[in-house]
Write a protein that holds these residues in place. Structure first.
Motif, PDB file in Angstrom:
ATOM      1  N   PHE A 132      57.619  28.668  36.704  1.00  0.00           N
ATOM      2  CA  PHE A 132      56.474  28.529  37.613  1.00  0.00           C
ATOM      3  C   PHE A 132      55.259  28.052  36.824  1.00  0.00           C
ATOM      4  O   PHE A 132      54.948  28.620  35.768  1.00  0.00           O
ATOM      5  N   ILE A 133      54.605  27.034  37.333  1.00  0.00           N
ATOM      6  CA  ILE A 133      53.427  26.501  36.641  1.00  0.00           C
ATOM      7  C   ILE A 133      52.239  26.448  37.598  1.00  0.00           C
ATOM      8  O   ILE A 133      52.318  25.831  38.664  1.00  0.00           O
ATOM      9  N   ALA A 134      51.153  27.095  37.204  1.00  0.00           N
ATOM     10  CA  ALA A 134      49.912  27.042  37.988  1.00  0.00           C
ATOM     11  C   ALA A 134      49.019  25.958  37.405  1.00  0.00           C
ATOM     12  O   ALA A 134      48.706  25.965  36.220  1.00  0.00           O
ATOM     13  N   ALA A 135      48.598  25.015  38.258  1.00  0.00           N
ATOM     14  CA  ALA A 135      47.740  23.920  37.803  1.00  0.00           C
ATOM     15  C   ALA A 135      46.283  24.281  38.091  1.00  0.00           C
ATOM     16  O   ALA A 135      45.924  24.565  39.233  1.00  0.00           O
ATOM     17  N   GLN A 136      45.462  24.266  37.038  1.00  0.00           N
ATOM     18  CA  GLN A 136      44.073  24.703  37.166  1.00  0.00           C
ATOM     19  C   GLN A 136      43.120  23.687  36.544  1.00  0.00           C
ATOM     20  O   GLN A 136      43.544  22.691  35.967  1.00  0.00           O
ATOM     21  N   SER A 137      41.840  23.996  36.687  1.00  0.00           N
ATOM     22  CA  SER A 137      40.809  23.190  36.047  1.00  0.00           C
ATOM     23  C   SER A 137      40.235  23.947  34.856  1.00  0.00           C
ATOM     24  O   SER A 137      40.112  25.167  34.888  1.00  0.00           O
ATOM     25  N   ARG A 138      39.852  23.209  33.828  1.00  0.00           N
ATOM     26  CA  ARG A 138      39.239  23.855  32.660  1.00  0.00           C
ATOM     27  C   ARG A 138      37.877  24.456  32.972  1.00  0.00           C
ATOM     28  O   ARG A 138      37.346  25.228  32.204  1.00  0.00           O
ATOM     29  N   VAL A 139      37.289  24.068  34.114  1.00  0.00           N
ATOM     30  CA  VAL A 139      36.007  24.692  34.468  1.00  0.00           C
ATOM     31  C   VAL A 139      36.220  26.098  35.039  1.00  0.00           C
ATOM     32  O   VAL A 139      35.281  26.876  35.097  1.00  0.00           O
ATOM     33  N   ALA A 140      37.448  26.396  35.464  1.00  0.00           N
ATOM     34  CA  ALA A 140      37.720  27.729  36.018  1.00  0.00           C
ATOM     35  C   ALA A 140      39.161  28.149  35.722  1.00  0.00           C
ATOM     36  O   ALA A 140      39.933  28.444  36.627  1.00  0.00           O
ATOM     37  N   PRO A 141      39.529  28.216  34.443  1.00  0.00           N
ATOM     38  CA  PRO A 141      40.920  28.543  34.091  1.00  0.00           C
ATOM     39  C   PRO A 141      41.122  30.057  34.117  1.00  0.00           C
ATOM     40  O   PRO A 141      41.361  30.686  33.079  1.00  0.00           O
ATOM     41  N   ASN A 142      41.021  30.644  35.327  1.00  0.00           N
ATOM     42  CA  ASN A 142      41.005  32.111  35.363  1.00  0.00           C
ATOM     43  C   ASN A 142      42.261  32.752  34.769  1.00  0.00           C
ATOM     44  O   ASN A 142      42.199  33.853  34.228  1.00  0.00           O
ATOM     45  N   LEU A 143      43.396  32.055  34.843  1.00  0.00           N
ATOM     46  CA  LEU A 143      44.625  32.633  34.256  1.00  0.00           C
ATOM     47  C   LEU A 143      44.579  32.655  32.730  1.00  0.00           C
ATOM     48  O   LEU A 143      45.435  33.261  32.088  1.00  0.00           O
ATOM     49  N   GLN A 144      43.586  31.977  32.164  1.00  0.00           N
ATOM     50  CA  GLN A 144      43.388  32.076  30.700  1.00  0.00           C
ATOM     51  C   GLN A 144      42.255  33.036  30.368  1.00  0.00           C
ATOM     52  O   GLN A 144      41.802  33.104  29.227  1.00  0.00           O
ATOM     53  N   GLY A 145      41.791  33.767  31.394  1.00  0.00           N
ATOM     54  CA  GLY A 145      40.742  34.764  31.149  1.00  0.00           C
ATOM     55  C   GLY A 145      41.339  36.074  30.665  1.00  0.00           C
ATOM     56  O   GLY A 145      42.366  36.083  29.978  1.00  0.00           O
ATOM     57  N   THR A 146      40.716  37.181  31.031  1.00  0.00           N
ATOM     58  CA  THR A 146      41.154  38.498  30.576  1.00  0.00           C
ATOM     59  C   THR A 146      41.819  39.240  31.724  1.00  0.00           C
ATOM     60  O   THR A 146      41.358  39.161  32.859  1.00  0.00           O
ATOM     61  N   TYR A 147      42.891  39.978  31.429  1.00  0.00           N
ATOM     62  CA  TYR A 147      43.564  40.767  32.464  1.00  0.00           C
ATOM     63  C   TYR A 147      42.912  42.135  32.506  1.00  0.00           C
ATOM     64  O   TYR A 147      43.204  42.998  31.665  1.00  0.00           O
ATOM     65  N   GLN A 148      42.034  42.319  33.451  1.00  0.00           N
ATOM     66  CA  GLN A 148      41.271  43.571  33.501  1.00  0.00           C
ATOM     67  C   GLN A 148      40.731  43.820  34.908  1.00  0.00           C
ATOM     68  O   GLN A 148      40.803  42.945  35.764  1.00  0.00           O
ATOM     69  N   TYR A 149      40.190  45.020  35.133  1.00  0.00           N
ATOM     70  CA  TYR A 149      39.570  45.293  36.433  1.00  0.00           C
ATOM     71  C   TYR A 149      38.243  44.552  36.545  1.00  0.00           C
ATOM     72  O   TYR A 149      37.430  44.593  35.617  1.00  0.00           O
ATOM     73  N   ASP A 150      38.038  43.891  37.686  1.00  0.00           N
ATOM     74  CA  ASP A 150      36.778  43.167  37.917  1.00  0.00           C
ATOM     75  C   ASP A 150      36.525  43.119  39.433  1.00  0.00           C
ATOM     76  O   ASP A 150      37.438  43.300  40.241  1.00  0.00           O
ATOM     77  N   PHE A 151      35.270  42.877  39.783  1.00  0.00           N
ATOM     78  CA  PHE A 151      34.922  42.728  41.198  1.00  0.00           C
ATOM     79  C   PHE A 151      35.355  41.347  41.704  1.00  0.00           C
ATOM     80  O   PHE A 151      35.366  40.379  40.939  1.00  0.00           O
ATOM     81  N   ALA A 152      35.613  41.273  43.032  1.00  0.00           N
ATOM     82  CA  ALA A 152      35.965  39.986  43.636  1.00  0.00           C
ATOM     83  C   ALA A 152      34.722  39.217  44.046  1.00  0.00           C
ATOM     84  O   ALA A 152      34.795  38.020  44.334  1.00  0.00           O
ATOM     85  N   ASP A 153      33.567  39.876  44.108  1.00  0.00           N
ATOM     86  CA  ASP A 153      32.343  39.218  44.567  1.00  0.00           C
ATOM     87  C   ASP A 153      31.204  39.439  43.581  1.00  0.00           C
ATOM     88  O   ASP A 153      31.256  40.307  42.710  1.00  0.00           O
ATOM     89  N   TYR A 154      30.174  38.652  43.775  1.00  0.00           N
ATOM     90  CA  TYR A 154      29.039  38.673  42.866  1.00  0.00           C
ATOM     91  C   TYR A 154      28.234  39.969  42.972  1.00  0.00           C
ATOM     92  O   TYR A 154      27.814  40.557  41.971  1.00  0.00           O
ATOM     93  N   ALA A 155      28.004  40.443  44.223  1.00  0.00           N
ATOM     94  CA  ALA A 155      27.134  41.607  44.441  1.00  0.00           C
ATOM     95  C   ALA A 155      27.864  42.940  44.275  1.00  0.00           C
ATOM     96  O   ALA A 155      27.296  43.992  44.553  1.00  0.00           O
ATOM     97  N   GLU A 156      29.119  42.896  43.875  1.00  0.00           N
ATOM     98  CA  GLU A 156      29.899  44.100  43.567  1.00  0.00           C
ATOM     99  C   GLU A 156      30.087  44.984  44.793  1.00  0.00           C
ATOM    100  O   GLU A 156      29.993  46.221  44.714  1.00  0.00           O
ATOM    101  N   MET A 157      30.350  44.374  45.930  1.00  0.00           N
ATOM    102  CA  MET A 157      30.602  45.141  47.150  1.00  0.00           C
ATOM    103  C   MET A 157      32.084  45.443  47.330  1.00  0.00           C
ATOM    104  O   MET A 157      32.453  46.335  48.075  1.00  0.00           O
ATOM    105  N   THR A 158      32.949  44.660  46.688  1.00  0.00           N
ATOM    106  CA  THR A 158      34.393  44.888  46.820  1.00  0.00           C
ATOM    107  C   THR A 158      34.832  45.950  45.811  1.00  0.00           C
ATOM    108  O   THR A 158      34.129  46.208  44.831  1.00  0.00           O
ATOM    109  N   PRO A 159      35.990  46.563  46.039  1.00  0.00           N
ATOM    110  CA  PRO A 159      36.589  47.378  44.976  1.00  0.00           C
ATOM    111  C   PRO A 159      36.894  46.485  43.773  1.00  0.00           C
ATOM    112  O   PRO A 159      36.877  45.259  43.886  1.00  0.00           O
TER     113      PRO A 159
END
Lengths: 430, 430
Positions: free
Chosen positions: A288-315
């Motif tokens: 399986f290959i996910a095709a992404q952009s280098r401006v947002a290569p989230n699969l090359q980021g960190t595997y950790q807990y994070d909010f889904a939104d900017y204002a931190e309203m989501t779990p």
């Protein structure tokens, strides 16, 4: 055998595939941050009841209600699976290439699959209005469409940097009857806090999500609807891969490589997860290959807990993330520009089941490969879908070099009729 | 029964229907004008050999070659037939409404059906290049597409008044690899004669046809291709109605009224003629309505011999015509703006088999009805196809008033993703 397989209207799968019980390790649940009110306890006020139930369902298969099957028919499902024989010849590759035509959609993208399901469930629950965010605009258009077909109102918060230049898409949302605000907007408290400082604030998907959530929370007749990332959204999209499996049976073939572009993960998940289930349960070998952009290569980021939104309203979600306050340069494939990847796909990536490739932000290579596809196969893909095509072509060229006769399947999540200015500028067309 | 019937890829009809032998009176042949060289004797230098043969064929059914069936598959045929149940409810009509989804096309219109056939035949005959004209741009895009898929070159002469504002459609033709000239152009002798007097000459379809003909005549490797009017073009398009007949069988229903928009007649003919055949041969009762614009109501013109082009290079055809030098105001549905109607349809009109309605040139009523369709059925039609929708809605409202449970079938010949600025200006959208 001709180059296209189409199912009949009565051959559309009538169950969604929920991969959660089949995952190699348990899916980490959403978590509350250490400080502040519980976001998890607030979820029933934000999400559609049935979708929330599906989000944590232990069932492998969920029946698609007849009312949603009716809507899928109105939206023209099933969608064809094509053999890219002209492209193969052009590339002189021994690989066999197949693509799924999700561009065959009323609003031009796969997003309608979950939009129709969510609107139908929202209507059953008695809601009168849906709120949402949109980045590239595909999701906002899809929800506007689904709301129109189910007789609901729809309010869209649209990232301003995109809102400002996609005039035709804005008109389409209006034609469908939606209320659309450039985000950050003066309409919500959170939006206003940013808007007042800078009325030309370019916005971000994270900010727009926060606005949509706030709007829905304040109105008992409204509910919020998200177009990607969440488990139930990916599950609604599995209709894509489930159809493709039936179509591969008719072709009497089976993929060795599955490719799709990945922003939040809904089209990738929808196409790939039914095949992933066969890898997990039956020991099938598929890359399986996910095709992404280098401006947002989230699969090359960190595997950790994070909010889904900017204002931190989501779990907080356990996911590959670039950080929920990450700045990302605009690209034509705006739909790929999101800081985090779906928790299900993040887990599978973490366990080694998904590879990723990220293309340069100038998008030249991506759009050149898209042009090759247009001139051989004839379909105009969305900029986002062009990443799928690009990765498939790159893999097919590797097969030419190695002599391998791999079967490469890719999903074309949407068409590019509303994105031609993007092609014009990147390719320098008249 | 759900609201859509889709055939399988292997259920596409494999013969075209040629109505000529079934016409109630013989079809008047093309004629040469009293003066000047014979245009008829020159036809083999202008048209594709097989198409010229089909133009006068006495056979009722013509087998579609396997190579063309392959191309139809690549273009995603078959296309679905929908029941417009949401629209019926909204209109509170006892009528049952059905629409054929020709918008499901790589370039967004039905024009690909004959473009693929003509390119395939041209390639068989050894041609390397096709020339053509285009008005709205749908035909030019379709031929550019079909040429790309069959490995031919394509030159398009595009009416300047439309060329100037349809930037995205121009880019699409270029993406597909076509050469595109605003017409009148300095490239041909006839074009240059007008261009030199006025480089901003707005052009007309008749002028553009003359340019395409001249270009093809001068180059032995090139042939000319016409996207409407001619008998073989309508015959290639009968795939639309033949599919629809199979689909009506699955719905277990049958139309009382058949509606489509009409410019030169190719989408109307393609949809209607297979049903017309059942009227002529089996005594079926169906009312046929052509939806037109008051700026080009050619079916309300005179039934007489006239040229198909401005420069009088074609033979004279017996048809309803407004005169081949007629000036017609621009409208958003430019595809309906042509002075003459196909000889076959003109004959049927003359014999009383086809009714016509022409809508005002401001297009407000047409686009308002199109918006109603978009908000109930969810598909964005082309401006031209909006005339079909408009006439169908008007008929359905009459049924509400009379209480008649008629079955109304209409063809949606194309989508409007590249025409949203038209909707914006007519409807005053943001």
């Amino acid at each position: 055998m001709r180059d296209m397989v189409n199912l009949r209207h009565d051959e559309v799968p009538d169950r969604w595939y929920n991969i959660i019980p089949d995952l190699p390790v348990p899916l980490p649940p959403p978590m509350d941050p250490v400080e502040g009110p519980s976001r998890i306890n607030n979820l029933p006020n934000l999400l559609i009841g049935e979708c929330l139930k599906q989000e944590f369902s232990p069932e492998s298969w969920i029946d698609i209600p007849g009312g949603i099957m009716d809507l899928f028919a109105k939206a023209g499902r099933p969608r064809p699976l094509f053999r890219a024989r002209n492209l193969e010849k052009k590339l002189d590759t021994p690989a066999r290439l197949y693509y799924k035509g999700e561009f065959y959609s009323p609003t031009g993208s796969h997003k309608v699959n979950t939009a129709l399901a969510q609107c139908w469930y929202a209507k059953q629950q008695g809601f009168k209005r849906l709120t949402t965010e949109t980045g590239a605009g595909q999701w906002g258009t899809a929800l506007a469409y689904a709301a129109a077909l189910t007789g609901l109102k729809c309010t869209v918060y649209w990232v301003r940097s995109v809102f400002n230049w996609k005039k035709d898409r804005l008109s389409l949302m209006k034609l469908l009857g939606a209320d659309v605000h450039a985000s950050p907007s003066p309409v919500t408290k959170f939006g206003k806090s940013l808007y007042d400082k800078n009325p030309q604030h370019v916005g971000s998907l994270g900010i727009a999500i926060s606005e949509g959530l706030e709007d829905a929370e304040k109105d008992p007749a409204a509910t919020y609807s998200l177009g990607s990332v969440l488990n139930h959204v990916l599950m609604h999209q599995t209709i894509i891969g489930l159809e493709a499996q039936k179509q591969f049976e008719v072709f009497d073939d089976y993929p060795d490589v599955i490719i799709s572009c990945l922003g939040g993960g809904s089209n990738f998940g929808g196409f790939a997860l039914p095949f992933m289930g066969e890898v997990l349960k039956k020991g099938r070998k598929i890359r399986f290959i996910a095709a992404q952009s280098r401006v947002a290569p989230n699969l090359q980021g960190t595997y950790q807990y994070d909010f889904a939104d900017y204002a931190e309203m989501t779990p907080m979600l356990k996911m590959y993330t670039l950080g929920h306050h990450c700045d990302m340069e605009p690209i034509k494939g705006d739909g790929l520009r999101y800081h985090g990847c779906s928790p299900i796909l993040s887990l599978l990536r973490h366990e080694g089941y998904i590879d990723t490739i990220a293309y340069p932000g100038d998008e030249k290579h991506v759009f050149e490969n898209a042009r090759l596809f247009i001139q051989t196969e004839g379909w105009l893909p969305a900029p986002e879908s062009s990443y799928s095509i690009c990765a498939a072509i790159d893999e097919a060229i590797k097969c030419r070099e190695s002599g391998e006769t791999k079967v490469i399947a890719f999903n074309i999540s949407g068409h590019g009729f509303l994105d031609i200015p993007g092609f014009r500028s990147v390719l320098g067309l008249e």
